[in-house]
Every structure is written in structure tokens, then in C-alpha cells.
Design a protein around this motif. Sequence first.
Motif: not given
Length: 402
Positions: A55-56, A58-59, A275, A61-62
Motif C-alpha cells: 500500500e505505501v 504505491r504512494k 514503506p 511520495s514514499a
Amino acid sequence: MSEDFYRIKRLPPYVIAEVNAMRAAARAGGEDIIDLGMGNPDLPPPEHVIEKLVEVARKPSAHGYSQSKGIPGLRKAQANYYGRRFGVDVDPETEVVVTMGSKEGLASLATAITAPGDVVLAPNPSYPIHTFGFIIAGATIRAVPTTPDEAYFESLERAMAFTVPRPSILVVNYPSNPTAEAVDLAFYERLVAWAKENQVWIISDLAYSELYYDGNPTPSILQVPGAKDIAIEFTSLSKTYSMAGWRIGFAVGNKTLIAAMTRVKSYLDYGAFTPIQAAACAALNGPQDIVERNRQLYHKRRDVMVDSFGRAGWDIPSPRASMFAWAPLPPALAHLGSLEFTKQLLTHAHVAVAPGVGYGENGEGYVRIAMVENEQRLRQAARNVKKYLQSMGVNTPARGAG
């Protein structure tokens, strides 16, 4: 140009690497090797932890640089763990730093707090980073035993009386890797009092905090009142949540040591991938049933291994904690020494273990067995061991192994 680099010359040959190379060659040749050598968990992490990682990740900004000392949420999650597990209050801002596994953390701390010529007390046998992290940093090691009995404290007193310069750091590791020995809170109370009296920092490696058996939870040295005055403690998610390759650990405790380590780390790294840190938060803050399940699974493996190897003719003391057994060589083969015995076991029984001498000279006569294969494979290993022992003329019990 000379290749006799100062720090490389201070490092002995890595004995365990020799066995690892043999194991790799055997597997490349198509042999089925039952690998009980490396403490590499064979279980997956919890599903919700993997989902958080994805999930993270896919961001958009991560994917930048992270914080070297760890994202605030992860430091807070570790502080909360210490609160609920040990009843210890920890300030996530000044008393916690995230490490890339406890191994990197120990090496960074050694770099931060030792100078050439400093004397460090470390167990022998021990996990290699407990000594070589400091050797690489230029310090000198004086060995102390691992067994936490009266002789242990006598050795500490001798070290302080007869070592110049006086030792300034003591490394402890319980549950021990490789010996699987454990201690109670009374041991830590005595140790903290000794360290304060002698002005010695204590570095505690608690990597196996959750792999305890028979209903005896392992204590933290930080449970001792005043321990944070002189102690720092390392923990890891590697074994607790089967996240070894994720490389997430923590140092918790004395503010001075944490600050020194944080500063050195800020020059060396940008912290773990964000992440992964977010997923580590999910591990610490989420459902903890996986911890008990893993503990029960290793407990069953321990019992199967001790029973089946015993019936194969190799008596192994039952470990109180950790994912390892510290096994004396079968008496009839003790003359081989731990390295040659390990090589023969790999060649003739197709079972890989770690030679005790790889953990220090006091490990000679033992091998470390990691419980990282399932019960069926452990029983198969015992059958292979029995055939090998019989081929060497060792009398084995009439009953079959497994």
C-alpha cells in the motif's frame, strides 16, 4: 600497492563462510541439503504487514530519502512495545533509534563510542558482530563467558582488576546466540549494579526476546530501575515477525548512547525504505497472534529435534529460548573438532549446521543447530544423522530416529 589493509588484517577467516560454500556447492550439484546452519526464518511475515508494504509503496511520495533514525511513527511503535511487553517507559524522541537490523545497529554504535585501544568485554562464544563490530572500530576484545553463573561475575571482576586500560563496555546477549542460554531479571539487577560501580556501559542484544519456551518470558535489562543510566538494548523484527530480510531493528535506552549512534548513522545512511518502516509499524501495532504462533511452532520444532536426534544417537540439550540448539559433538566424534564434524555431516548426512568454533574459540566442541526447517525435515535430518553415526561406528539406540 599493499593490500594489507589495517582493519582487514584484524579480521580472521570467517569459518562459517567455508561451510556455506560447501553447502552451496552441494546444492548446485543437485544434493538435497537440510539446512540447519543459518538462522534464516522459513516462515512468512504476517499478511497485513505485507499489505501495508504494498500500500505505501504505491504512494509516489514514499520513494524519497527517509529519516536515518527512523520515522516518528515507528519509533513510537517501538516505545509502545517496550511499555506493554516490559512495563518500561521509553521516550521515542531521545531513547529510540531505528536500525537496519540489530547487526548494523551494533556496528554503528561501536563506531560511535569506541576508539583504538579501548577494551570491550564480550562473550565467547558469541555472535560475530558482538566482537567484530568493535574490532573493526579499532577496539580490543577481552572475552568473558556466556554462562550466567558465579564464574561469569568473577570473570568480570578479574577483567576490571587486570586489564589496562580498564574495560569501558560490556556486551551481553540473552537469549544467547549461539548458546541459547537465558537469564532472569535478578541477573540483570546484579549486572546493572556492577556496571554502575565500575563505570561500564552495557550493550544488550535482545534479538530473541519473543522466542522463549515453557512459559518463561525473557526479561529486558531496561526493566531494572536505573538501567537506562548505563544501558542500551537492541531488538529486531527478524525473528519475532519472520522479517529477517526486511532489515529492521531498534536500539532503545540511554540517551547519550542513542544520540552518539544517531549522529554516526546520519553520516552513513538515510534510513530504511519508508514503506518497510510503515510495514514495521503495522507489525508492532497490529494483531500479535503471529508472535505466539511462531513461538509455539519453534517450541514444537525444538521438541521434535531434541527427541528425534536423541533417538538417532546424538543427545542435544533442550534450549530454553531462541531458534537455536547448542549441541556438543557426539562424544565418539569429539576428536574431529567442530569444523571437520560439520563438514562430514554436510557431506555424508546432507545436514548443514554451523561449527561452534565460528563463534569463538570457546565454541570448539559444539555446533549450532537452527530450527529453520519443518518437523518432517527435522525428522529426516535425524534419520540421515543416524546413518552417518552408524557408518562411523557410533552405537545408536535400537529405536529408529523420527
